[in-house]
Enzyme design. Structure first.
Site, PDB file in Angstrom:
ATOM      1  N   GLY A 183      -7.435  -1.137   2.449  1.00 14.46           N
ATOM      2  CA  GLY A 183      -7.556   0.247   2.467  1.00 14.46           C
ATOM      3  C   GLY A 183      -6.181   1.198   2.893  1.00 14.46           C
ATOM      4  O   GLY A 183      -6.702   2.465   3.246  1.00 14.46           O
ATOM      5  N   GLY A 187      -3.934  -6.203   5.877  1.00 11.71           N
ATOM      6  CA  GLY A 187      -3.912  -7.026   4.590  1.00 11.71           C
ATOM      7  C   GLY A 187      -4.167  -6.370   3.429  1.00 11.71           C
ATOM      8  O   GLY A 187      -4.366  -4.997   3.427  1.00 11.71           O
ATOM      9  N   SER A 188      -3.779  -7.203   2.402  1.00 13.29           N
ATOM     10  CA  SER A 188      -3.999  -6.791   0.810  1.00 13.29           C
ATOM     11  C   SER A 188      -5.326  -6.050   0.792  1.00 13.29           C
ATOM     12  O   SER A 188      -6.403  -6.831   1.422  1.00 13.29           O
ATOM     13  CB  SER A 188      -3.956  -7.879  -0.066  1.00 13.29           C
ATOM     14  OG  SER A 188      -3.901  -7.390  -1.246  1.00 13.29           O
ATOM     15  N   ASP A 193       4.224  -2.457  -1.516  1.00 18.75           N
ATOM     16  CA  ASP A 193       4.024  -2.611  -2.742  1.00 18.75           C
ATOM     17  C   ASP A 193       4.869  -2.060  -3.784  1.00 18.75           C
ATOM     18  O   ASP A 193       5.621  -2.734  -4.751  1.00 18.75           O
ATOM     19  CB  ASP A 193       2.558  -2.212  -3.183  1.00 18.75           C
ATOM     20  CG  ASP A 193       1.481  -3.022  -2.691  1.00 18.75           C
ATOM     21  OD1 ASP A 193       1.950  -4.168  -2.260  1.00 18.75           O
ATOM     22  OD2 ASP A 193       0.439  -2.351  -2.735  1.00 18.75           O
ATOM     23  N   SER A 210      -3.673   2.062   1.173  1.00 18.00           N
ATOM     24  CA  SER A 210      -3.196   3.060   0.364  1.00 18.00           C
ATOM     25  C   SER A 210      -4.203   4.158   0.489  1.00 18.00           C
ATOM     26  O   SER A 210      -3.712   5.467   0.112  1.00 18.00           O
ATOM     27  CB  SER A 210      -3.151   2.563  -0.917  1.00 18.00           C
ATOM     28  OG  SER A 210      -2.049   1.511  -1.087  1.00 18.00           O
TER      29      SER A 210
END
Length: 176
Positions: free
Chosen positions: A15, A11-12, A37, A17
């Site tokens: 972690g 999910g957004s 993104d 990235s």
């Protein structure tokens, strides 16, 4: 066969990235990363908030239309083509469609050696990160924390609730 593609799903603000950056550091070969993104940012402005494109509700809900889905499928096929041409790729995605999203990637990556990684994070922790980031619609992290994993099958799962990105990346790299 050696892993050609690592697909991270979470999910957004879970972690992903941070894990990607650490993976790129700890893996011995160069692994370009491509995230949803960046894909969304690359879309024409007219697709933001449109019925055919992508829109974000006040509560963090994400809706996508037919034009978005078509471009998303082409994006996945393009990433698969790079892997088939010899690049080792990391994909950072959010499976809003659960198993249907994974099936779309499975179709595009057919014949490639893929490591499927679930990136979990407690919804309250992810919501705190979302606030700290300041670049997300509030509510997105909490609404996606569990939804994106429903019906999805992984080779490996990591949890960033209390585990640093580097530790998660090393766990993933050990499986590559």
């Amino acid at each position: 066969m050696t892993t050609q593609v690592i697909v991270l799903n979470g999910g957004s603000s879970s972690g992903k990235s941070g894990i990607v950056r650490c993976l790129q550091e700890v893996l011995p070969d160069p692994w370009p990363a491509f995230g949803v993104d960046s894909f969304v940012e690359a879309l024409p402005a007219k697709m933001q908030g449109s019925d055919g494109g992508i829109s974000f509700g006040a509560d963090g809900e994400v809706s996508v239309g037919a034009e978005f889905r078509a471009l998303d499928a082409a994006w996945a096929e393009g990433i698969a083509a790079m892997a088939r041409a010899g690049a080792r790729i990391i994909v950072d995605d959010v499976f809003l469609g659960g198993p249907h999203s994974q099936q779309r990637w499975q179709k595009a990556l057919d014949g490639l050696d893929v490591l499927w990684v679930g990136v979990r994070c407690d919804s309250a922790v992810a919501a705190g990160r979302e606030i700290a980031r300041g670049d997300r619609v509030r509510g997105m992290a909490a609404s996606q924390a569990h939804l994106v994993h429903e019906g999805v099958h992984y080779d490996l799962e990591v949890d960033t609730t209390h585990t640093e990105s580097l530790v998660c990346a090393r766990t993933i790299a050990a499986r590559v």
